[in-house]
Write a protein that holds these residues in place. Structure first.
Motif, PDB file in Angstrom:
ATOM      1  N   THR A 136       3.199   4.428  -4.288  1.00 61.32           N
ATOM      2  CA  THR A 136       2.977   4.048  -5.687  1.00 61.32           C
ATOM      3  C   THR A 136       2.670   2.563  -5.796  1.00 61.32           C
ATOM      4  N   GLN A 138       1.229   1.206  -9.133  1.00 60.75           N
ATOM      5  CA  GLN A 138       1.203   0.713 -10.512  1.00 60.75           C
ATOM      6  C   GLN A 138       2.227   1.375 -11.429  1.00 60.75           C
ATOM      7  N   GLU A 139       2.360   2.701 -11.355  1.00 61.52           N
ATOM      8  CA  GLU A 139       3.132   3.383 -12.391  1.00 61.52           C
ATOM      9  C   GLU A 139       3.798   4.644 -11.845  1.00 61.52           C
ATOM     10  N   SER A 140       5.068   4.826 -12.209  1.00 62.30           N
ATOM     11  CA  SER A 140       5.815   6.029 -11.872  1.00 62.30           C
ATOM     12  C   SER A 140       6.346   6.632 -13.161  1.00 62.30           C
ATOM     13  N   LEU A 141       5.922   7.872 -13.461  1.00 62.39           N
ATOM     14  CA  LEU A 141       6.292   8.545 -14.706  1.00 62.39           C
ATOM     15  C   LEU A 141       7.070   9.812 -14.367  1.00 62.39           C
ATOM     16  N   VAL A 169       6.170  -2.154  -9.969  1.00 61.91           N
ATOM     17  CA  VAL A 169       5.690  -0.852 -10.439  1.00 61.91           C
ATOM     18  C   VAL A 169       6.386  -0.543 -11.769  1.00 61.91           C
ATOM     19  N   SER A 170       5.627  -0.077 -12.737  1.00 65.69           N
ATOM     20  CA  SER A 170       6.195   0.331 -14.022  1.00 65.69           C
ATOM     21  C   SER A 170       6.868   1.690 -13.858  1.00 65.69           C
ATOM     22  N   LYS A 172       8.883   4.696 -15.773  1.00 66.33           N
ATOM     23  CA  LYS A 172       9.235   5.303 -17.056  1.00 66.33           C
ATOM     24  C   LYS A 172       9.822   6.683 -16.801  1.00 66.33           C
ATOM     25  N   ASP A 213       0.941   6.914 -10.271  1.00 64.24           N
ATOM     26  CA  ASP A 213      -0.311   6.183 -10.513  1.00 64.24           C
ATOM     27  C   ASP A 213      -1.362   7.006 -11.246  1.00 64.24           C
ATOM     28  N   ARG A 214      -0.928   8.011 -11.991  1.00 67.89           N
ATOM     29  CA  ARG A 214      -1.811   8.895 -12.752  1.00 67.89           C
ATOM     30  C   ARG A 214      -2.882   9.549 -11.868  1.00 67.89           C
ATOM     31  N   CYS A 243      -0.662  13.912 -17.546  1.00 70.47           N
ATOM     32  CA  CYS A 243      -0.448  12.549 -18.045  1.00 70.47           C
ATOM     33  C   CYS A 243      -0.471  12.517 -19.573  1.00 70.47           C
TER      34      CYS A 243
END
Length: 327
Positions: A136, A138-141, A169-170, A172, A213-214, A243
């Motif tokens: 990852t 940028q982003e972890s959702l 890393v963002s 959420k 990271d979508r 997403c």
């Protein structure tokens, strides 16, 4: 304060000054609040849109403030209607998503190189989660309907989260509202928030999910039972839909540390979800599982909601909920 309703500081200040100084004109507002005429007129336009000011009865071309009590009643009704619309769209998206996932699993779950990979044991799932976390950027959702269930799980997850946050890393995560009643889960979620993760809660989540990271998503092979394995999805069209679902849920979720606002009928979002699940014909056990609470807690909630709505039976509870447009 008007900030709650997403209007600017100038609008809030102008409204307060009009309450303090009835009949004040634009020139006086500008002078007293150090605003330009354009700023003052923009604030008045916003107040008019929010029904917080009316044309003055005794001065042509000027405006008078509406009583804060009446004005905020109108604002509250408007916001409730917006939330109801968002909830309806979310419910429809959940249904479409469940159907889409079922279709893809039927056609592609066993195929390699198709943007789908079937992981049939928990060891493979954990290995995949660790690999995704290391990749990852940028982003972890995440949807976590089960919450940080045990102390062992909570302890094991902390190094992974710390590593993500250290790499900027963002992070959420959406949990069920019910975690607020579990001391261990609250402490863990508070710790995550203190490290820089964003944590929110909702009354109901459609299924467990991790998005990286979508570009890749991990979802259960059986949506109601994540212990049966997982499906790694890298098909761009499917990941895009997942997403979008996450973004819709995130927008309506309540940040950790903020109490969920009750509706005009005194029901919490969790109690509203309880009514919706009962209306679908789920048993007490099914409702409790989806809300992430014990059967005893679910039955206490049913009793409380029945008392609030003046219902003497489950059947009457459904009738009252429909009459009051809570379903």
């Amino acid at each position: 304060m008007l900030h709650t309703w997403e209007v600017g500081d100038a609008t809030d200040t102008v409204y307060r000054e009009m309450l303090r100084s009835p009949g004040i004109g634009i020139a006086a507002l500008c002078a007293k609040l150090n605003l330009t005429e354009d700023q003052a007129r923009d604030a008045l336009d916003k107040l008019a849109d929010l029904a917080l000011i009316n044309a003055s009865w005794d001065a042509v071309g000027s405006a008078r403030p509406v009583s804060p009590h009446l004005g905020f009643q109108a604002l509250w009704a408007k916001r409730q209607a917006e939330i109801a619309g968002q909830q309806k769209a979310l419910d429809e998206a959940r249904a479409r998503m469940a159907s889409l996932i079922d279709d893809y699993m039927t056609e592609y779950a066993g195929a390699r190189g198709s943007g789908m990979e079937r992981l049939t044991d928990l060891v493979s799932v954990r290995d995949c989660l660790e690999r995704l976390a290391s990749e990852t950027q940028q982003e972890s959702l995440a949807f976590a309907p089960g919450g940080p269930q045990t102390e062992a799980n909570r302890t094991a997850s902390r190094p992974l989260v710390q590593d993500l946050l250290t790499r900027s890393v963002s992070v959420k995560t959406v949990y069920l509202e019910s975690i607020r009643n579990d001391v261990g889960s609250v402490e863990h979620s508070t710790w995550l928030a203190a490290q820089g993760a964003a944590i929110r809660t909702v009354a109901h989540l459609p299924f467990r999910m991790q998005i990286v990271d979508r570009r890749a998503a991990l979802i259960p092979l059986q949506l109601e039972d994540s212990a049966q394995g997982a499906l790694l999805v890298e098909e761009p069209a499917v990941v895009s839909v997942l997403c979008a679902l996450f973004d819709m849920v995130w927008a309506t979720a309540v940040p950790l540390g903020t109490a969920a606002a009750p509706t005009g009928d005194g029901l919490s979002p969790q109690e509203q979800e309880l009514l919706r699940l009962l209306a679908q014909g789920l048993t007490d056990e099914g409702v409790a599982r989806k809300l992430g609470v014990s059967i005893r807690t679910e039955r206490r909630m049913v009793t409380k909601v029945s008392e609030l709505l003046g219902a003497q039976s489950r059947f009457q509870l459904g009738q009252r909920a429909a009459e009051m447009r809570l379903l």
